[in-house]
Enzyme design. Structure first.
Site, PDB file in Angstrom:
ATOM      1  N   ASP A  73       0.826  -1.214   0.000  1.00 40.83           N
ATOM      2  CA  ASP A  73       0.000   0.000   0.000  1.00 40.83           C
ATOM      3  C   ASP A  73       0.869   1.277   0.000  1.00 40.83           C
ATOM      4  O   ASP A  73       2.081   1.208   0.239  1.00 40.83           O
ATOM      5  CB  ASP A  73      -0.874  -0.047   1.264  1.00 40.83           C
ATOM      6  N   LYS A 147      -1.300  -7.738  -5.726  1.00 40.98           N
ATOM      7  CA  LYS A 147      -1.995  -8.071  -4.473  1.00 40.98           C
ATOM      8  C   LYS A 147      -3.227  -7.178  -4.431  1.00 40.98           C
ATOM      9  O   LYS A 147      -3.119  -5.956  -4.568  1.00 40.98           O
ATOM     10  CB  LYS A 147      -1.071  -7.797  -3.285  1.00 40.98           C
ATOM     11  N   ASP A 149      -6.490  -6.008  -2.362  1.00 40.67           N
ATOM     12  CA  ASP A 149      -7.019  -5.951  -0.989  1.00 40.67           C
ATOM     13  C   ASP A 149      -8.538  -5.756  -0.967  1.00 40.67           C
ATOM     14  O   ASP A 149      -9.185  -5.732  -2.013  1.00 40.67           O
ATOM     15  CB  ASP A 149      -6.272  -4.816  -0.255  1.00 40.67           C
ATOM     16  N   ARG A 205      -5.720 -14.840   0.448  1.00 44.53           N
ATOM     17  CA  ARG A 205      -5.468 -14.800   1.905  1.00 44.53           C
ATOM     18  C   ARG A 205      -6.613 -15.489   2.628  1.00 44.53           C
ATOM     19  O   ARG A 205      -7.758 -15.424   2.207  1.00 44.53           O
ATOM     20  CB  ARG A 205      -5.343 -13.344   2.350  1.00 44.53           C
ATOM     21  N   ASP A 209      -4.617  -9.862   9.116  1.00 46.67           N
ATOM     22  CA  ASP A 209      -3.157  -9.736   9.024  1.00 46.67           C
ATOM     23  C   ASP A 209      -2.412 -10.494  10.119  1.00 46.67           C
ATOM     24  O   ASP A 209      -2.789 -10.451  11.288  1.00 46.67           O
ATOM     25  CB  ASP A 209      -2.748  -8.263   9.119  1.00 46.67           C
TER      26      ASP A 209
HETATM   27  C1  GAL Z   1      -4.444  -5.006   4.804  1.00 41.96           C
HETATM   28  C2  GAL Z   1      -3.745  -6.223   4.230  1.00 41.96           C
HETATM   29  C3  GAL Z   1      -2.272  -6.097   4.566  1.00 41.96           C
HETATM   30  C4  GAL Z   1      -1.721  -4.835   3.954  1.00 41.96           C
HETATM   31  C5  GAL Z   1      -2.540  -3.626   4.404  1.00 41.96           C
HETATM   32  C6  GAL Z   1      -2.142  -2.367   3.640  1.00 41.96           C
HETATM   33  O1  GAL Z   1      -5.794  -5.091   4.520  1.00 41.96           O
HETATM   34  O2  GAL Z   1      -4.302  -7.373   4.775  1.00 41.96           O
HETATM   35  O3  GAL Z   1      -1.577  -7.236   4.125  1.00 41.96           O
HETATM   36  O4  GAL Z   1      -1.745  -4.953   2.559  1.00 41.96           O
HETATM   37  O5  GAL Z   1      -3.927  -3.827   4.202  1.00 41.96           O
HETATM   38  O6  GAL Z   1      -2.896  -1.254   4.027  1.00 41.96           O
END
Ligand code: GAL
Length: 498
Positions: A73, A147, A149, A205, A209
């Site tokens: 991100d 990736k 989200d 996933r 996290d």
């Molecule tokens: C979460 C994700 C993490 C990371 C994060 C970034 O939703 O599960 O792995 O990417 O956002 O903001």
């Protein structure tokens, strides 16, 4: 008996081929690489990515298979008047294509991140309803991995069909670009992704996290204290321990297959919150469960101990095994001493490998050292109950996959002295370390390369068991190799060795 085995292997191979995950031909083994999120969060820049890429090379990590350099991100800066996503030029002054080209120059691959929402989780620009334009931008940046989200979904979540639709739109947009891009879903195990992820993606996933804890429970990563393993129990939060993630995936651990893998989240190895033993357990189980293995540590401050865990070729050969069958849990025992959080349990995980081998892992997450026993009857229950499986009726040689872990001195030399692929090759050749770029794991295994097979430590007799002392919060990780053929004859390709 032999015929039966051959037939089931053939049927299995057929199933894997026809139930192909996403139709892009990628990720036939779980992707290996690096992702910044676990150690660095939003602290991203071109400099970080380029520095990391050259360290993946100079630490020898690229040559044991870690190829994907994934930017998470916090890289975007809104949209322009044409609706195209803009790169934050403060962090990436020469733009993203330049970063991508320089990563590719190393022989590495480049991954990026977006969200199936109007914003990303860190409130950057999301791709929901901009899928075609964003996929086009990603292709123009020459990415190899996305990736994707789940934050800020505008309420288009809560059922499998709504969430599937959001993720499928991006899958189609990526496919239309014509560029091969590994598609990695990150919807935290919600909306039964374990039942549909395989149709459109290369990985998905299965939990909120991960955090840098072996077993500490946290409300943000469970629905009810008592049933963290339920597939209905999801949390878009964080703070999932290694043990919680294992308990979440256990009921559907077998869903991964070549082309579509269950993602247990990036690795915490080297971040500092777990012991060396706990990191070994975390890494080994992620490998055996065929999760993508994305290093989550900051390579600029990596310790020799962590490097020696991450580059264990005998364990990476389990992850990259061409059969592509994830280990499953064959036993869980909760009747063991607990810690102050009330946590304590042991597991035995096992799964088939190519060439008739089998991975076997004893996990001691109890609050004391323990003697653990694995019975062939349980290990091969998937192939037939009550020891009816042919594998239960043969003798096995037991190889410890951590028996020849890299010496910390070699890891230290790499970290302190190596500046290039050539430096790494020199140091690693002197240490007789495996190089998967010159000898791919499949060929190394066919050649019975001893560096992939681990150290012989024991044998198990037909219908027997293996009993072993396992330290508190650690794992014992073995490759079992058939000793005698089912007919009593030796398998040919083991002839030289036995
Ligand atoms: C979460 C994700 C993490 C990371 C994060 C970034 O939703 O599960 O792995 O990417 O956002 O903001």
């Amino acid at each position: 008996m032999r015929k039966t085995i051959r037939r089931s292997v053939l049927l299995f191979a057929f199933a894997v081929d026809t139930v192909r995950a996403v139709n892009n031909g990628l990720a036939r083994t779980p992707p290996l690489g690096w992702n910044n999120w676990n150690s660095l969060g939003c602290d991203v820049s071109a400099e970080l990515l380029l520095d990391t890429a050259s360290r993946l090379v100079s630490l020898g990590l690229m040559d044991v298979g870690y190829k994907y350099t994934v930017l998470d991100d916090c890289w975007s800066d809104g949209r322009d008047d044409n609706g195209r996503i803009k790169v934050d030029l403060k962090r990436f002054p020469d733009g993203m294509s330049s970063v991508s080209a320089r990563i590719h120059d190393h022989g590495l691959l480049f991954g990026m991140y977006s969200s199936a929402g109007h914003m990303t989780c860190a409130r950057g620009e999301g791709s929901l309803d901009h899928e075609v334009a964003d996929a086009q931008s990603f292709a123009e940046f020459s990415i190899d991995y996305l990736k994707y989200d789940n934050c800020y979904s505008k309420g288009r979540a809560g059922s499998a069909s709504e969430t599937f639709a959001r993720y499928e739109t991006m899958a189609e947009a990526l496919n239309k670009t014509g560029r091969p891009i590994v598609y990695s879903l990150c919807n935290w195990g919600e909306d039964f992704v374990m039942s549909w992820g395989v149709s459109i993606a290369n990985s998905w996933r299965i939990s909120g996290d991960i955090y840098d804890s072996f077993s500490r429970p946290d409300d943000r990563c469970s629905c009810t204290e008592n049933d963290p393993s339920s597939p209905w129990c999801v949390s878009p939060g964080a703070h999932c321990s290694v043990l919680t993630i294992l308990n979440k995936i256990a009921p559907y651990a077998d869903r991964g297959q070549p082309g579509g893998w269950q993602d247990l989240d990036a690795l915490e190895v080297g971040l500092g919150g777990m012991t060396d033993d706990e990191y070994i357990a975390h890494f080994s189980l992620w490998a055996a469960l065929k999760s993508p293995l994305l290093i989550g540590a900051d390579l600029r401050t990596l310790s020799p101990e962590a490097l020696a865990i991450l580059n264990n070729p005998a364990v990476l050969a389990i992850s990259q095994d061409v059969l592509g069958v994830p280990a499953t849990r064959v036993e869980r025992n909760t009747d063991v001493p607990k810690d102050r959080y009330g946590v304590g349990e042991t597991h035995i995980w096992s799964g088939p490998l190519s060439g008739g081998d089998q991975v076997l892992i004893f996990l001691n997450a109890a609050n004391t050292d323990l003697e653990m026993v694995a019975y062939l009857e349980d290990v091969f229950v998937g192939q037939g109950p009550s020891c009816s499986a042919p594998q239960c009726n043969q003798d096995w040689v037991v190889h410890d996959l951590w028996g020849s872990r890299m010496d910390d001195k070699v890891a230290k030399e790499l970290l302190e002295k190596s500046k290039s692929r050539e430096d790494a090759a020199r140091i690693l050749q002197a240490a007789n370390h495996y190089n998967a770029s010159s000898l791919p794991y499949k060929e190394g295994l066919e050649k019975l390369d001893i560096r992939l097979l681990g150290t012989k430590v024991d044998e198990i007799s037909a219908r027997g068991s293996l009993s072993i002392k396992v330290k508190r919060h650690s794992a014992k990780v073995f490759r079992l190799r058939p000793k005698l053929g089912i007919t009593g004859k030796r398998y040919n390709h083991f002839k030289d060795e036995l």
